[in-house]
Design a protein around this motif. Structure first.
Motif, PDB file in Angstrom:
ATOM      1  N   LYS A 286       0.824  -1.213   0.000  1.00 56.73           N
ATOM      2  CA  LYS A 286       0.000   0.000   0.000  1.00 56.73           C
ATOM      3  C   LYS A 286       0.854   1.257   0.000  1.00 56.73           C
ATOM      4  O   LYS A 286       0.512   2.262  -0.642  1.00 56.73           O
ATOM      5  N   ASN A 287       1.972   1.221   0.686  1.00 58.16           N
ATOM      6  CA  ASN A 287       2.819   2.414   0.821  1.00 58.16           C
ATOM      7  C   ASN A 287       4.284   2.009   0.707  1.00 58.16           C
ATOM      8  O   ASN A 287       5.026   2.029   1.685  1.00 58.16           O
ATOM      9  N   PRO A 288       4.732   1.629  -0.500  1.00 61.36           N
ATOM     10  CA  PRO A 288       6.088   1.100  -0.659  1.00 61.36           C
ATOM     11  C   PRO A 288       7.184   2.082  -0.296  1.00 61.36           C
ATOM     12  O   PRO A 288       8.240   1.674   0.194  1.00 61.36           O
ATOM     13  N   ASP A 289       6.967   3.380  -0.523  1.00 66.08           N
ATOM     14  CA  ASP A 289       8.005   4.359  -0.187  1.00 66.08           C
ATOM     15  C   ASP A 289       8.291   4.363   1.306  1.00 66.08           C
ATOM     16  O   ASP A 289       9.447   4.445   1.728  1.00 66.08           O
ATOM     17  N   ALA A 290       7.226   4.277   2.111  1.00 65.04           N
ATOM     18  CA  ALA A 290       7.407   4.292   3.564  1.00 65.04           C
ATOM     19  C   ALA A 290       8.101   3.040   4.064  1.00 65.04           C
ATOM     20  O   ALA A 290       8.706   3.047   5.139  1.00 65.04           O
ATOM     21  N   TYR A 291       8.015   1.944   3.295  1.00 65.10           N
ATOM     22  CA  TYR A 291       8.624   0.676   3.705  1.00 65.10           C
ATOM     23  C   TYR A 291       9.865   0.352   2.885  1.00 65.10           C
ATOM     24  O   TYR A 291      10.301  -0.787   2.825  1.00 65.10           O
ATOM     25  N   HIS A 292      10.442   1.375   2.268  1.00 64.95           N
ATOM     26  CA  HIS A 292      11.696   1.153   1.537  1.00 64.95           C
ATOM     27  C   HIS A 292      12.805   0.818   2.525  1.00 64.95           C
ATOM     28  O   HIS A 292      13.390  -0.258   2.493  1.00 64.95           O
ATOM     29  N   GLY A 293      13.087   1.745   3.400  1.00 61.86           N
ATOM     30  CA  GLY A 293      14.024   1.500   4.490  1.00 61.86           C
ATOM     31  C   GLY A 293      13.295   1.704   5.802  1.00 61.86           C
ATOM     32  O   GLY A 293      12.719   2.770   6.020  1.00 61.86           O
ATOM     33  N   VAL A 294      13.305   0.690   6.663  1.00 65.91           N
ATOM     34  CA  VAL A 294      12.505   0.762   7.879  1.00 65.91           C
ATOM     35  C   VAL A 294      13.356   0.445   9.098  1.00 65.91           C
ATOM     36  O   VAL A 294      14.364  -0.254   9.018  1.00 65.91           O
TER      37      VAL A 294
END
Length: 615
Positions: A286-294
């Motif tokens: 749903k939100n790949p940018d937010a889960y790029h680096g976590v």
């Protein structure tokens, strides 16, 4: 904790077993990254590609070159590092990027984008020159195609004739032309198993029949002419590649079949694969940018285990917004790092003055030069290790004309878990070498605001602020914009520092006081041009000096100050230069790495005591 059972022989498993393995890999990656942090969405999107690669190729001998490399977790698990995934990106554990020192299966180091095709072509040419027999594969994402180096590599590789497979992982950006329903139908037809089998058999038959090679060349030209009439060539075919695709990047059966086919072709092949970033984990999809680096997170909710804190990046972004509200000339530039550099709010408030150029730092610097030449006031926020890629443009396009371009040099110093490829340890040296450059080193959020305002309004020519990843560390003052400032008056030893190391030096100074010494602490606000008057006066008084900085030794302020002292005839009785040394620094938390480099408060205290004891 989830761990895979014994890894099967991927050359022997069935398609259904391969699909099951993909599901297990996803679960393993989600579990490991939730506990260590790391790159999640990109790894979930490349599971099937990686499994297919390992079914078809031998990564211990064949060379698989990752672009950027943050999508290598499946590869690491499949090459004997499943248990070690629990140490991912931790001090002493395995790296978050490919690392040849870690495994023979890691063909090349990776951390910056757009270089994989160039590296792979070099390997292919070395193979041909040495008469060896192995396959070379480059795995590159569509994001990396925003970098010019990718096209330099593709252009040369396509014309080389070298057997080479480039896998383009397209997880969002449209690459090929929109050529309509007929073209898509033909693309689908030419990737059917029956067609591939016929083509393979026809080529084999023609190679052994008398006159067959000549007949094949003629029919191939006719087929190509007909195809180009109905299906316009992709740019990759224009470059000289045999183009396959686009295909479903989550169909491990089809990918395996196509890679086996590509393996037998004698020449450069480009396989265009479409994937979903974050595949298999709904929050990441749903939100790949937010889960790029976590950071560490809860698998069930997707929420981070620790809330985000204010950072130097966010302080810089806020300060840019404040200045932009006052001055319509100000523009913000980023190289695919809007949120990482704190410019999300700027884009929301001033979209017409926000420019994301993609992974193209050299272009960003040159574009900023053009903007400045014509009256705009560009602020380019960029990671220290990525600005290295724009050094030529910084010298040639910005500095020669003395253009007023402002650089926010983020992630300066030790960045932690990303390791060698991402530490910002060389910007002091390379920025100091640029004629006319002004370089500030804020040590607090307040100093980011005051120094940026000064850089924008009071400085002419190129100017940069270097600041670290994360938040403040032990120092929250605002020493203004004077070149140097004395934070503490003393007579026993001169401690010189700047930036994020200021907090550790102040703590070490307090420890020295507790031990009965009276240190004098000098903080550099401006590194270039260096104002040495206060430093020289202090060293003449104390006759002992320790210079602490979070950057490489060569070209650092320690060497520059030592040279200034020698030139002025100031020779201290004892001196210590504390920095990250002359090599590359591994990965770990910044606290661990500062201890490793002797830049934590205790190490600096011990180093100062040694200086004080020297005669």
């Amino acid at each position: 904790m989830i761990q895979l059972d014994e890894i099967p022989n991927l050359k022997e498993i069935s398609d259904s077993e391969a699909e099951g393995l993909c599901a297990r890999l996803r679960a393993r990656i989600i579990d490991a990254v939730s506990r260590t942090g790391g790159h999640l969405a990109s790894n979930l999107g490349t599971v099937e590609i990686t499994v297919a690669l390992h079914r078809v190729f031998d990564t211990g001998r064949d060379r698989v070159v990752f672009d950027v490399g943050h999508q290598c977790y499946s590869h690491k698990i499949l090459t004997g590092r499943d248990t070690a995934m629990d140490t991912l990106r931790t001090f002493g554990g395995i790296a978050g990027y490919p690392k040849p020192q870690e495994s023979q299966d890691d063909a090349f180091i990776a951390g910056h984008a757009s270089n994989s095709v160039s590296v792979a072509l070099g390997m292919a040419r070395a193979r041909s020159q040495r008469g060896e027999d192995y396959h070379v594969i480059a795995l590159i994402g569509d994001g990396a195609l925003t970098g010019g180096l990718a096209y330099e590599g593709l252009s040369n590789a396509g014309l080389s004739g070298e057997p080479l497979l480039v896998i383009l992982n397209d997880n969002g950006m449209s690459i090929t032309k929109n050529v309509g329903g007929v073209a898509q139908h033909l693309a689908h037809q030419r990737l059917k198993p029956q067609y591939l089998q016929f083509k393979k058999g026809y080529r084999k038959m023609m190679s052994v029949l008398p006159g067959g090679p000549q007949i094949y060349r003629v029919t191939h030209k006719i087929k190509t002419a007909i195809k180009e009439t109905l299906l316009p060539c992709s740019m990759f075919e224009d470059m000289g590649f045999i183009y396959l695709g686009p295909v479903d990047g989550h169909d491990v059966r089809g990918l395996t079949r196509l890679m086996r086919y590509a393996k037998e072709l004698k020449g450069p092949v480009l396989l265009h694969v479409r994937t979903v970033k974050g595949k298999g984990y709904p929050p990441a999809e749903k939100n790949p940018d937010a889960y790029h680096g976590v950071s560490r997170f809860c698998v069930q909710t997707g929420e981070p285990l620790q809330p985000s804190r204010p950072s130097f990046s966010s302080a810089f972004g806020q300060a840019v917004c404040e200045l932009a509200a006052e001055d319509g000339r100000i523009c913000a530039v980023t190289a695919a790092m809007r949120d990482g550099t704190g410019l999300g709010s700027f884009e929301a408030q001033f979209p017409e003055r926000f420019f994301d150029v993609g992974i193209a730092e050299g272009h960003a610097v040159a574009m900023a030069a053009g903007m400045a030449k014509q009256g705009s006031l560009p602020i380019f926020a960029v990671y220290s290790s990525f600005l290295q890629r724009g050094y030529d443009m910084l010298l040639h396009d910005v500095a020669i004309l003395g253009l007023h371009v402002v650089f926010g040099v983020d992630r300066a110093g030790l960045v932690g878990e990303d390791g060698e490829t991402h530490h910002g340890l060389f910007d002091v040296a390379y920025l100091s070498s640029v004629p006319g450059m002004t370089l500030f080193a804020p040590a607090s959020f307040a100093e980011v605001r005051s120094m940026l305002r000064h850089a924008v309004r009071k400085v002419s020519g190129p100017v940069a602020l270097r600041y670290p990843r994360g938040g403040e560390s032990g120092y929250r003052g605002d020493a203004g914009v004077e070149p140097t400032v004395c934070l503490k008056v003393g007579k026993a030893i001169t401690l010189v520092t700047y930036g994020i190391t200021t907090g550790s030096v102040l703590e070490a100074g307090a420890m020295l006081e507790a031990a009965g010494y009276a240190p004098e602490i000098i903080k550099l606000n401006r590194l270039m041009p260096l104002d040495d008057e206060e430093i020289l006066a202090s060293v003449k008084k104390t006759e002992r000096v320790l210079i602490a900085e979070e950057c490489a030794a060569m070209g650092g302020m320690g060497q520059q100050i030592a040279a200034h002292m020698a030139a002025q005839g100031v020779v201290p009785k004892a001196m210590a230069l504390c920095n990250t040394g002359s090599g590359f620094i591994t990965h770990g938390t910044t606290a661990e790495l500062r201890r490793l480099c002797g830049l934590d408060a205790e190490s600096l205290y011990q180093a100062a005591v040694e200086v004080l004891k020297r005669e």
